[in-house]
Write a protein that holds these residues in place. Sequence first.
Motif, PDB file in Angstrom:
ATOM      1  N   LYS A   1      10.362  -6.234   5.932  1.00 21.97           N
ATOM      2  CA  LYS A   1      10.677  -7.212   4.899  1.00 21.97           C
ATOM      3  C   LYS A   1      10.296  -6.738   3.503  1.00 21.97           C
ATOM      4  O   LYS A   1      10.130  -7.547   2.582  1.00 21.97           O
ATOM      5  N   ASN A   2      10.121  -5.442   3.323  1.00 25.83           N
ATOM      6  CA  ASN A   2       9.745  -4.928   2.011  1.00 25.83           C
ATOM      7  C   ASN A   2      10.868  -5.114   0.992  1.00 25.83           C
ATOM      8  O   ASN A   2      12.051  -5.024   1.323  1.00 25.83           O
ATOM      9  N   ILE A   3      10.481  -5.362  -0.239  1.00 20.05           N
ATOM     10  CA  ILE A   3      11.438  -5.428  -1.345  1.00 20.05           C
ATOM     11  C   ILE A   3      10.919  -4.548  -2.465  1.00 20.05           C
ATOM     12  O   ILE A   3       9.731  -4.200  -2.504  1.00 20.05           O
ATOM     13  N   LYS A   4      11.800  -4.175  -3.374  1.00 13.44           N
ATOM     14  CA  LYS A   4      11.387  -3.344  -4.507  1.00 13.44           C
ATOM     15  C   LYS A   4      11.347  -4.198  -5.768  1.00 13.44           C
ATOM     16  O   LYS A   4      12.276  -4.963  -6.036  1.00 13.44           O
ATOM     17  N   VAL A   5      10.270  -4.013  -6.531  1.00 18.66           N
ATOM     18  CA  VAL A   5      10.093  -4.767  -7.769  1.00 18.66           C
ATOM     19  C   VAL A   5       9.689  -3.801  -8.876  1.00 18.66           C
ATOM     20  O   VAL A   5       9.213  -2.693  -8.620  1.00 18.66           O
ATOM     21  N   ILE A   6       9.880  -4.237 -10.112  1.00 15.27           N
ATOM     22  CA  ILE A   6       9.436  -3.470 -11.263  1.00 15.27           C
ATOM     23  C   ILE A   6       8.015  -3.912 -11.608  1.00 15.27           C
ATOM     24  O   ILE A   6       7.771  -5.086 -11.862  1.00 15.27           O
ATOM     25  N   ALA A   7       7.096  -2.972 -11.578  1.00  9.83           N
ATOM     26  CA  ALA A   7       5.685  -3.313 -11.804  1.00  9.83           C
ATOM     27  C   ALA A   7       5.084  -2.399 -12.863  1.00  9.83           C
ATOM     28  O   ALA A   7       5.418  -1.204 -12.939  1.00  9.83           O
TER      29      ALA A   7
END
Length: 457
Positions: A158-164
Amino acid sequence: MMTRTNNKQIKFHLVTIENLVPEDHFLRKLDSLVDFSFIYQETESCYCQNNGRPCIDPVILIKYLLIGFLFGIESERRIEQEIQVNMAYRWFLGFDMDDRVPDHSTISQNRRRRFNGTGLFRRLFERIIFQCMEKGLVDGRTVLTDSTHIKANASAKKNIKVIAQREANTYMQRLDFYEEQERCRLEKAGMIRPKRKSRALKEKLPAEKPINPTDPEAGMLKRPGKPAGPHYLSHQSVDIAHGIIVDVAVTPGNVNDSGPYLDRIEYMRKHLELPIKTAGADSAYGTSLICQALEDMGICLYTPGTTGGVNYKTEFTREDFKYQKETDCFICPAGKQLILRSLEREEFNICRVYRADCEDCKFCPMFSRCVSSSQKSRTVRVNIFEEAVRRCHAKKGTALHSYILEQRQIWCEGSFAAQKARHNLRKLYRRGLEAAETHCLLSAMALNLKRMVKCLE
């Protein structure tokens, strides 16, 4: 001859709970060695002193949780069921045979609400360490450190990619300090030009990273030979005398081992007042900055050292260039000088850059053997911590070096093996960094209590 027992009569017996708990039971030994009354003092601020309903004794709350970690019972619901039928557990908690066991949800809600954000379990862990120190089980002169991964309570699918935004940490702040110190020294001596404002270190731009929405504080572990997915890392430091765990720090699984190490060394020296003189750690902790910082602290570091070396794209390597200390330059195989030109910051290092004159390299017959195709002249990069690293690695092969690394395998890796097998360190059931730290602290506390009993019985 086969025997059958039918309609067995249930007799009446006059017994006490004291008669049912063997004299040599572990919990009897633990109760005689450890004074748990400090829990009242540590939890006093969590309760109202003159209002509200009577609460469950805080000592019972903490002992309730400790039973789970001492005997490898992972579920608080299961702990409640075991206490109901186990006389030794009842005796340890101060319950009689007919006393009602606190509901598991009561324990859970106190842990999640009353104690959340108070740092209580860190203080309880420290109080056990102080009792070990009073009993002579902690020497504090040699500390061994390693880390292990703990599976987070989240699915890797269930991983998602985000801008951090890239987070600043104290490791990088220490690098900044050493860089500024070295730059000021070189500029004051006129060896390099002052750094232009336009060339100032730019703030790193936000980057895309994977997170797990179920537990966003967990880090994505991605190391050779390790399971991939959301994990936490437990960094533990063990005193070499009797294997007492003196520090636990928990980070997301994607944090480098070296990141929290120097902060934990300072914590142990200042807060626990351990007179650390020798440190042993895995090779991941032996970065050049750590070698220098520990040397500045007066601590001798022992690590397995690096594996492999620098890959050069040319025939001539760093060893082919002779350093002249008097003039602070390198002499190439053709006899030309490589002069100090600048100080450059790499991701985890700071280097003095020595570069040859372009005209000297241009007409040199050994140009193709010395300079890579992307460069116009030969460059030699020198880590400013190089001497500290060399002194650290010079101990490799000595009897003390072998002894420290052997003890690290016994105490650090042995502790992790015992905790994962018998003290609930294999995976987490709760989510978030604070919950993970509480879990690891209780696991380490349980192992410390067992080792205390074993050493003093």
